[in-house]
Design an enzyme around this catalytic site. Structure first.
Site, PDB file in Angstrom:
ATOM      1  N   HIS A   1       8.657   1.670   5.011  1.00  0.00           N
ATOM      2  CA  HIS A   1       8.450   0.382   5.678  1.00  0.00           C
ATOM      3  C   HIS A   1       8.823  -0.816   4.818  1.00  0.00           C
ATOM      4  O   HIS A   1       8.462  -1.943   5.137  1.00  0.00           O
ATOM      5  CB  HIS A   1       6.997   0.275   6.144  1.00  0.00           C
ATOM      6  CG  HIS A   1       6.658   1.249   7.225  1.00  0.00           C
ATOM      7  ND1 HIS A   1       5.352   1.490   7.640  1.00  0.00           N
ATOM      8  CD2 HIS A   1       7.446   2.056   7.980  1.00  0.00           C
ATOM      9  CE1 HIS A   1       5.368   2.399   8.606  1.00  0.00           C
ATOM     10  NE2 HIS A   1       6.618   2.753   8.821  1.00  0.00           N
TER      11      HIS A   1
ATOM     12  N   ASN B   1      -7.328  12.955   4.980  1.00  0.00           N
ATOM     13  CA  ASN B   1      -7.531  11.616   5.540  1.00  0.00           C
ATOM     14  C   ASN B   1      -8.974  11.480   5.980  1.00  0.00           C
ATOM     15  O   ASN B   1      -9.599  12.447   6.418  1.00  0.00           O
ATOM     16  CB  ASN B   1      -6.612  11.413   6.752  1.00  0.00           C
ATOM     17  CG  ASN B   1      -6.623   9.979   7.245  1.00  0.00           C
ATOM     18  OD1 ASN B   1      -6.240   9.064   6.515  1.00  0.00           O
ATOM     19  ND2 ASN B   1      -7.088   9.767   8.472  1.00  0.00           N
TER      20      ASN B   1
ATOM     21  N   CYS C   1      16.260 -20.093   4.999  1.00  0.00           N
ATOM     22  CA  CYS C   1      17.142 -19.490   3.998  1.00  0.00           C
ATOM     23  C   CYS C   1      17.912 -20.579   3.265  1.00  0.00           C
ATOM     24  O   CYS C   1      18.500 -21.470   3.887  1.00  0.00           O
ATOM     25  CB  CYS C   1      18.099 -18.515   4.685  1.00  0.00           C
ATOM     26  SG  CYS C   1      19.350 -17.803   3.587  1.00  0.00           S
TER      27      CYS C   1
ATOM     28  N   CYS D   1      16.856 -12.758   4.840  1.00  0.00           N
ATOM     29  CA  CYS D   1      17.293 -13.676   5.883  1.00  0.00           C
ATOM     30  C   CYS D   1      17.821 -12.861   7.055  1.00  0.00           C
ATOM     31  O   CYS D   1      18.710 -12.019   6.877  1.00  0.00           O
ATOM     32  CB  CYS D   1      18.376 -14.618   5.360  1.00  0.00           C
ATOM     33  SG  CYS D   1      19.080 -15.673   6.652  1.00  0.00           S
TER      34      CYS D   1
ATOM     35  N   ASN E   1       3.397   2.591   3.039  1.00  0.00           N
ATOM     36  CA  ASN E   1       2.800   1.392   2.456  1.00  0.00           C
ATOM     37  C   ASN E   1       3.880   0.477   1.883  1.00  0.00           C
ATOM     38  O   ASN E   1       4.936   0.933   1.461  1.00  0.00           O
ATOM     39  CB  ASN E   1       1.810   1.771   1.352  1.00  0.00           C
ATOM     40  CG  ASN E   1       0.676   2.637   1.886  1.00  0.00           C
ATOM     41  OD1 ASN E   1       0.365   2.595   3.075  1.00  0.00           O
ATOM     42  ND2 ASN E   1       0.064   3.419   1.020  1.00  0.00           N
TER      43      ASN E   1
ATOM     44  N   ASP F   1       2.995  -1.807  -0.587  1.00  0.00           N
ATOM     45  CA  ASP F   1       2.322  -2.433  -1.731  1.00  0.00           C
ATOM     46  C   ASP F   1       2.901  -2.062  -3.094  1.00  0.00           C
ATOM     47  O   ASP F   1       2.460  -2.585  -4.122  1.00  0.00           O
ATOM     48  CB  ASP F   1       0.826  -2.107  -1.710  1.00  0.00           C
ATOM     49  CG  ASP F   1       0.527  -0.607  -1.617  1.00  0.00           C
ATOM     50  OD1 ASP F   1       1.289   0.192  -2.205  1.00  0.00           O
ATOM     51  OD2 ASP F   1      -0.452  -0.233  -0.935  1.00  0.00           O
TER      52      ASP F   1
ATOM     53  N   CYS G   1      21.875 -14.031   7.564  1.00  0.00           N
ATOM     54  CA  CYS G   1      22.961 -13.691   6.633  1.00  0.00           C
ATOM     55  C   CYS G   1      22.647 -12.501   5.740  1.00  0.00           C
ATOM     56  O   CYS G   1      23.515 -12.025   5.007  1.00  0.00           O
ATOM     57  CB  CYS G   1      23.339 -14.899   5.782  1.00  0.00           C
ATOM     58  SG  CYS G   1      22.108 -15.328   4.510  1.00  0.00           S
TER      59      CYS G   1
ATOM     60  N   THR H   1      -8.534  10.193  -0.560  1.00  0.00           N
ATOM     61  CA  THR H   1      -7.339  10.654  -1.271  1.00  0.00           C
ATOM     62  C   THR H   1      -7.533  10.676  -2.782  1.00  0.00           C
ATOM     63  O   THR H   1      -7.019  11.571  -3.453  1.00  0.00           O
ATOM     64  CB  THR H   1      -6.133   9.771  -0.911  1.00  0.00           C
ATOM     65  OG1 THR H   1      -6.446   8.398  -1.179  1.00  0.00           O
ATOM     66  CG2 THR H   1      -5.774   9.924   0.554  1.00  0.00           C
TER      67      THR H   1
END
EC number: 2.3.1.286
Length: 288
Positions: free
Chosen positions: A117, A245, A179, A125, A100, A102, A128, A263
């Protein structure tokens, strides 16, 4: 053969230092929808190749993200996040690998954490490497697109994906910004579909798994390789795997215990059963 009760899960994890691997199902009770859970609408997330290869895709993405990130920012950790943090403090959970973006695990108090992730609150950017906060970028996007957020209606009524992508159709005319350092292309500091998780994160995650006695998957369908590989590694090295799950996962055939359950309630039950009776970090481990 998998089992199906919380008691089986408690028995499996008791006395074992457990690494948790979490997915979007962890955050549904915080109001952030998942991708593939029962009842979730079909979604086609933008790929990394689309984002970097087409300016129109980038404009569409940034317009939707400019609305959606506000929803993710105001989300609060739920009982499942708090339970994992408590299990970590008690030495039951040795760390968390999360798919996640978040940041809710961190806000709940988890510390031994790998954001596989990335996180929604930073922007990088691609030219750079300069990093900025999502909040500071929002100020620039507001200035470049006055009245855009207000024009799409109440954010609370808009469908939001787990990566902070708001489902709005009218994005023509939205002006992304470049940027400030080099004029390059900006991208949320998250791993897109079709993009690889940075090698150093993967290395750290495998090291945490090798140091644990068991793997607990919470709220992930394990559809993408970035999560499934840890289940396969645990099974290959003889570590028991528990999966909690709603709905089937790609790792079910490798699970020692498999619960089709939410969960929040399951992890809260683990706290009730294990905290206070479990060995703290550094205590003798139960052999896998």
């Amino acid at each position: 053969m998998t089992s199906t009760t919380v008691e089986d899960l408690v028995d499996l994890l008791r006395g074992r230092r457990t690494l948790a691997l979490t997915g979007a199902g962890m955050s549904t009770d915080s109001g952030i929808p998942d991708y593939r859970g029962p009842g979730s609408p079909p979604r086609t997330p933008m790929t990394y190749q689309q984002f970097i290869g087409d300016e129109a895709f980038r404009r569409h993405y940034w317009a939707r993200n400019h609305v959606g990130w506000r929803h993710v920012r105001r989300a609060q950790p739920n009982a499942g996040h708090r339970a994992l943090a408590e299990l970590e403090r008690a030495g039951v959970v040795s760390g968390i690998l999360t798919q996640n973006v978040d940041l809710l695990h961190r806000e709940a108090g988890s510390r031994a954490l790998v954001d596989l992730h990335g996180s929604y609150d930073r922007v990088v950017c691609l030219d750079c490497g300069h990093l900025v906060s999502r909040e500071s970028l929002a100020e620039r996007l507001d200035a470049a697109n006055p009245g855009f957020v207000e024009s799409v209606g109440n954010v609370a009524d808009i469908e939001i994906a787990p990566d902070a992508d708001a489902v709005i159709e009218t994005t023509a005319g939205f002006q992304p910004v470049a940027c400030e350092v080099c004029g390059g292309v900006l991208k949320p500091d998250i791993v897109y579909f079709g993009e690889s998780v940075p090698k150093e994160r993967v290395t750290r995650a495998f090291a945490m798994l090798d140091d644990a006695d068991a793997l607990l998957v919470a709220g992930s369908s394990l559809t993408v390789h970035s999560g499934l590989r840890f289940v396969r590694h645990a099974a290959k090295t003889g570590k028991p795997v528990a999966i909690v799950n709603r709905g089937a996962t790609r790792g079910d055939d490798l699970a020692t215990v498999r619960l089709d359950a939410g969960t929040s309630e399951t992890l809260t039950a683990l706290v009730d059963a294990l905290v206070g009776s479990a060995p703290l970090s550094g205590a003798p481990r139960r052999t896998p």
